[in-house]
Design a protein around this motif. Structure first.
Motif, mmCIF file in Angstrom:
data_model
loop_
_atom_site.group_PDB
_atom_site.id
_atom_site.type_symbol
_atom_site.label_atom_id
_atom_site.label_comp_id
_atom_site.label_asym_id
_atom_site.label_seq_id
_atom_site.Cartn_x
_atom_site.Cartn_y
_atom_site.Cartn_z
ATOM 1 N N SER A 79 -6.268 -0.844 8.842
ATOM 2 C CA SER A 79 -6.322 -1.506 7.533
ATOM 3 C C SER A 79 -6.586 -0.498 6.416
ATOM 4 O O SER A 79 -6.057 -0.641 5.306
ATOM 5 C CB SER A 79 -7.376 -2.610 7.527
ATOM 6 O OG SER A 79 -8.665 -2.065 7.705
ATOM 7 N N ALA A 84 -3.285 1.268 5.828
ATOM 8 C CA ALA A 84 -2.368 0.374 5.098
ATOM 9 C C ALA A 84 -2.725 0.353 3.608
ATOM 10 O O ALA A 84 -1.831 0.394 2.744
ATOM 11 C CB ALA A 84 -2.411 -1.023 5.685
ATOM 12 N N ALA A 85 -4.015 0.313 3.291
ATOM 13 C CA ALA A 85 -4.445 0.335 1.895
ATOM 14 C C ALA A 85 -4.066 1.655 1.236
ATOM 15 O O ALA A 85 -3.622 1.684 0.074
ATOM 16 C CB ALA A 85 -5.950 0.099 1.805
ATOM 17 N N LEU A 107 -1.499 3.566 2.032
ATOM 18 C CA LEU A 107 -0.051 3.542 1.802
ATOM 19 C C LEU A 107 0.309 2.700 0.579
ATOM 20 O O LEU A 107 1.202 3.074 -0.189
ATOM 21 C CB LEU A 107 0.681 3.016 3.041
ATOM 22 C CG LEU A 107 0.660 3.931 4.262
ATOM 23 C CD1 LEU A 107 1.415 3.269 5.417
ATOM 24 C CD2 LEU A 107 1.253 5.290 3.944
ATOM 25 N N GLU A 108 -0.381 1.582 0.388
ATOM 26 C CA GLU A 108 -0.143 0.765 -0.802
ATOM 27 C C GLU A 108 -0.483 1.541 -2.069
ATOM 28 O O GLU A 108 0.244 1.468 -3.067
ATOM 29 C CB GLU A 108 -0.941 -0.534 -0.737
ATOM 30 C CG GLU A 108 -0.418 -1.517 0.295
ATOM 31 C CD GLU A 108 1.031 -1.918 0.055
ATOM 32 O OE1 GLU A 108 1.400 -2.191 -1.112
ATOM 33 O OE2 GLU A 108 1.806 -1.943 1.038
ATOM 34 N N ASP A 109 -1.573 2.291 -2.047
ATOM 35 C CA ASP A 109 -1.941 3.122 -3.193
ATOM 36 C C ASP A 109 -0.889 4.186 -3.468
ATOM 37 O O ASP A 109 -0.550 4.462 -4.622
ATOM 38 C CB ASP A 109 -3.301 3.784 -2.968
ATOM 39 C CG ASP A 109 -4.469 2.830 -3.134
ATOM 40 O OD1 ASP A 109 -4.266 1.705 -3.649
ATOM 41 O OD2 ASP A 109 -5.590 3.213 -2.750
ATOM 42 N N LYS A 152 2.328 4.017 -2.705
ATOM 43 C CA LYS A 152 3.503 3.329 -3.267
ATOM 44 C C LYS A 152 3.288 2.919 -4.711
ATOM 45 O O LYS A 152 4.232 2.868 -5.484
ATOM 46 C CB LYS A 152 3.822 2.095 -2.415
ATOM 47 C CG LYS A 152 4.342 2.435 -1.034
ATOM 48 C CD LYS A 152 4.537 1.183 -0.217
ATOM 49 C CE LYS A 152 4.894 1.516 1.216
ATOM 50 N NZ LYS A 152 4.988 0.314 2.048
ATOM 51 N N ALA A 153 2.047 2.624 -5.078
ATOM 52 C CA ALA A 153 1.732 2.226 -6.455
ATOM 53 C C ALA A 153 1.602 3.418 -7.393
ATOM 54 O O ALA A 153 1.391 3.247 -8.593
ATOM 55 C CB ALA A 153 0.437 1.414 -6.465
ATOM 56 N N ARG A 166 -0.724 5.899 -7.288
ATOM 57 C CA ARG A 166 -2.110 6.237 -7.624
ATOM 58 C C ARG A 166 -2.494 7.676 -7.276
ATOM 59 O O ARG A 166 -3.577 8.119 -7.622
ATOM 60 C CB ARG A 166 -3.052 5.273 -6.942
ATOM 61 C CG ARG A 166 -2.934 3.875 -7.502
ATOM 62 C CD ARG A 166 -4.035 2.956 -7.038
ATOM 63 N NE ARG A 166 -3.905 1.688 -7.674
ATOM 64 C CZ ARG A 166 -3.346 0.620 -7.109
ATOM 65 N NH1 ARG A 166 -2.876 0.687 -5.886
ATOM 66 N NH2 ARG A 166 -3.269 -0.516 -7.763
#
Length: 67
Positions: free
Chosen positions: A51, A54-55, A57-59, A61-62, A64
């Motif tokens: 988890s 995954a967080a 990777l989201e950062d 993609k955003a 950051r």
């Protein structure tokens, strides 16, 4: 300590495209993701909770991080 003997490593999709880095990821381990340098796999791996990865990777993609 996590047993990485069964890790199935794959090169990250964007690995080496811009900065020459080569990153491999093993996502087949229960509950964790492992990341290592494919040029120097003998130097070990960073193992994190799935988890958390995954967080991260989201950062990425955003946008950051400056990578």
């Amino acid at each position: 300590m996590i047993d990485l003997s069964q890790a199935q490593w794959r090169k990250a999709t964007r690995s080496g495209q811009n900065n020459g880095g080569c990153v491999e990821i093993a996502a087949n381990l229960p509950g964790v993701a492992a990341v290592r340098d494919s040029v120097h796999p003998d130097r070990g791996a960073h193992v994190v909770d799935r988890s958390v990865f995954a967080a991260f990777l989201e950062d990425v993609k955003a946008g950051r991080y400056d990578i």
